[in-house]
Design a protein around this motif. Structure first.
Motif, PDB file in Angstrom:
ATOM      1  N   ARG A 178       0.853  -1.192   0.000  1.00 38.29           N
ATOM      2  CA  ARG A 178       0.000   0.000   0.000  1.00 38.29           C
ATOM      3  C   ARG A 178       0.889   1.241   0.000  1.00 38.29           C
ATOM      4  O   ARG A 178       1.604   1.514   0.958  1.00 38.29           O
ATOM      5  N   ASP A 179       0.843   1.989  -1.085  1.00 35.48           N
ATOM      6  CA  ASP A 179       1.698   3.158  -1.258  1.00 35.48           C
ATOM      7  C   ASP A 179       1.284   4.273  -0.291  1.00 35.48           C
ATOM      8  O   ASP A 179       0.107   4.478  -0.021  1.00 35.48           O
ATOM      9  N   LYS A 180       2.288   5.007   0.210  1.00 33.32           N
ATOM     10  CA  LYS A 180       2.038   6.105   1.153  1.00 33.32           C
ATOM     11  C   LYS A 180       2.464   7.456   0.571  1.00 33.32           C
ATOM     12  O   LYS A 180       2.863   8.346   1.292  1.00 33.32           O
TER      13      LYS A 180
ATOM     14  N   GLY B  23       1.184  -6.173  -4.626  1.00 38.39           N
ATOM     15  CA  GLY B  23       0.276  -5.298  -3.895  1.00 38.39           C
ATOM     16  C   GLY B  23      -0.342  -4.199  -4.740  1.00 38.39           C
ATOM     17  O   GLY B  23      -0.221  -4.153  -5.965  1.00 38.39           O
ATOM     18  N   GLU B  24      -1.008  -3.285  -4.049  1.00 38.56           N
ATOM     19  CA  GLU B  24      -1.734  -2.204  -4.702  1.00 38.56           C
ATOM     20  C   GLU B  24      -0.820  -1.295  -5.527  1.00 38.56           C
ATOM     21  O   GLU B  24      -1.261  -0.675  -6.497  1.00 38.56           O
ATOM     22  N   SER B  25       0.445  -1.211  -5.147  1.00 40.45           N
ATOM     23  CA  SER B  25       1.350  -0.265  -5.795  1.00 40.45           C
ATOM     24  C   SER B  25       2.127  -0.871  -6.957  1.00 40.45           C
ATOM     25  O   SER B  25       3.028  -0.216  -7.498  1.00 40.45           O
TER      26      SER B  25
ATOM     27  N   CYS C 121       6.571  -0.010   1.248  1.00 39.56           N
ATOM     28  CA  CYS C 121       5.141   0.312   1.359  1.00 39.56           C
ATOM     29  C   CYS C 121       4.594  -0.324   2.630  1.00 39.56           C
ATOM     30  O   CYS C 121       5.187  -1.257   3.178  1.00 39.56           O
TER      31      CYS C 121
ATOM     32  N   ASP D 156      -2.586  -3.801   2.587  1.00 41.30           N
ATOM     33  CA  ASP D 156      -3.386  -4.246   1.455  1.00 41.30           C
ATOM     34  C   ASP D 156      -3.477  -5.767   1.376  1.00 41.30           C
ATOM     35  O   ASP D 156      -4.448  -6.313   0.859  1.00 41.30           O
TER      36      ASP D 156
END
Length: 465
Positions: free
Chosen positions: A372-374, A396-398, A441, A445
């Protein structure tokens, strides 16, 4: 606030995670009237603990009942801008963190550690050093805070001679107003959690700087003088009311200014205080496979500075540092499988932590990254990725953002699961090379937390073996 003033007061605790439940338990033991409100679902374990404390709670949203409170304790994962917290502020109900609450009850000496990277390693080292000294001097050292055990859950067990070692995130410090550590450590400040701070490094740094906001005479602040943000902050605002100790990799640089420091000279760790210099031990007695790199040397220097400020004997520091081999999930050697070294760096939840790992692992590696990118900016590591990484497996999401960021720099392979990522890494890593799992990350997620993520990675490596 004096703890006795909480007796009979209604307190809303927003969030039923570990820190929220611990805060509610502390309030109940202080004879306050806590009420826990969870926007999502309360876990069976948390519900059981709250019932044992006799604390009422709600889940699935926040009712009007939370605004009957005269005090609100907010869990660190809940941003200040969510509607329930905004309404607390609108109604002039004080909002504090669990760390702030626990500090009102704490009789022990407190060492607080914050920063973008190195918090866990530094806090672990300080705790182990203080724990070893405590065995000699008959006091206890507690490892608490962001490292996993809530401050509130242990504070009533402490005595004045004890030491509470607190790893502190920016989220926890946001709600601190009177919290005053005897010794504060700032490891570094680089962009992280930019999604929470609207892309403002200044807002993120300001949250970190709350660790020293209440320090005064008799307290010590330790900071990384080689970090440009910290150097600008502390050099610009001298003199401070508390003692300042700088750490850095080159003693000759720190010698150019007056003041105390812990650094390296001719391969040895040196402690400069009150104009005199003490040589502690050689750096090569500490740095070893599994615990290496300049970033870990900074962690060691900060730990030595904190332990020295706490009055720990040099011989205790030497024994603990010589035996230390790093912490789980931070550049941890996970084994050799299929002729490849596998490195678990699941604790790397931002780009700077990934950069540190890339600097420490030999060129030709396969990198597994993503989650999950921040608000990450991957351009800052483009050059070192080009130099040292053979290919990236993105999860993952990124994963698409990572693919776009390194397009034309290195081959990026998408993976739908960690198991698939490990298999792709095995296929593409040459014998004798390394696979580095350094996500950059957050884990939420796909995993419960970074520890769950790291342990799943190690299990997959064991299955390869």
């Amino acid at each position: 606030m004096k703890p006795e003033k909480l007796k009979g007061k209604v307190a809303a605790v927003i969030g039923a995670g570990k820190s929220g439940v611990a805060a509610a338990g502390l309030l109940a033991r202080a004879e306050a009237q806590p009420f826990v409100s969870e926007f999502g679902a309360v876990t069976p374990e948390a519900a059981k603990t709250l019932r044992q404390f006799g604390v009422p709670f709600e889940e699935g949203g926040h009712s009007e009942r939370v605004f009957e409170a005269t005090l609100c304790i907010v869990s660190p994962g809940i941003p200040q801008r969510v509607p329930v917290i905004c309404e607390m502020h609108a109604r002039a109900i004080p909002v504090v963190s669990e760390i702030e609450l626990a500090s009102w009850f704490c009789p022990a000496r407190v060492i607080g550690i914050t920063g973008t990277d190195g918090k866990t390693t530094t806090a672990t080292l300080i705790h182990r050093i203080c724990e070893a000294e405590g065995e000699r001097q008959r006091f206890r050292a507690f490892s608490l805070g962001n490292i996993g055990v809530p401050f509130s859950s242990k504070v009533l067990d402490m005595a004045a001679a004890d030491i509470a070692v607190l790893e502190l995130s920016s989220y926890q410090l946001e709600g601190c107003f009177s919290f005053r550590p005897n010794i504060a450590v700032l490891t570094n400040v680089t962009p992280d959690h930019m999604d929470r701070y609207d892309g403002s490094i200044e807002a993120y740094a300001a949250a970190k700087f709350r660790i020293h906001a209440q320090q005064g005479s008799g307290d010590t602040l330790i900071y990384n003088h080689d970090d440009p943000i910290l150097r600008a902050h502390f050099d610009r605002q001298e003199p401070w009311s508390f003692r300042v100790v700088r750490v850095g990799l080159r003693a000759e640089t720190l010698d150019s200014a007056h003041g105390d420091y812990v650094s390296v000279a001719k391969g040895e760790i040196v402690i400069r205080t009150s104009g005199s210099t003490e040589r502690l031990m050689r750096v090569d007695e500490i740095m070893k496979p599994g615990f290496r790199g300049d970033h870990n040397l900074y962690n060691v220097l900060s730990s030595v500075a904190a332990a020295f400020a706490a009055g720990v004997a040099p011989e205790t520091m030497r024994l603990v540092l010589a035996a230390f081999g790093g912490v789980e999930h931070r550049q941890e050697f996970a084994g050799n499988a299929c002729g490849i070294d596998w490195i678990n760096d699941s604790k790397a939840t931002n780009v700077n932590a990934l950069l540190q790992a890339l600097q420490s692992v030999p060129a030709g590696m396969v990198l597994i990254a993503g989650g999950r990118d921040k608000g990450n900016d991957y351009s800052v590591i483009a050059d070192i990725v080009r130099e040292k990484v053979a290919c990236i497996v993105a999860i993952g999401e990124s994963r698409q953002k990572i693919a776009d960021a390194f397009d034309g720099i290195v081959n990026v392979l998408p993976a739908g699961s960690l198991r698939e990522a490990v298999e792709l890494a095995r296929q593409h890593a040459r014998p004798g090379a390394s696979v580095l799992f350094s996500p950059a990350c957050s884990s939420f997620d796909m995993f419960r937390d970074f520890e769950d993520r790291g342990r799943q990675f190690k299990q997959l490596v064991r299955e390869l073996t």
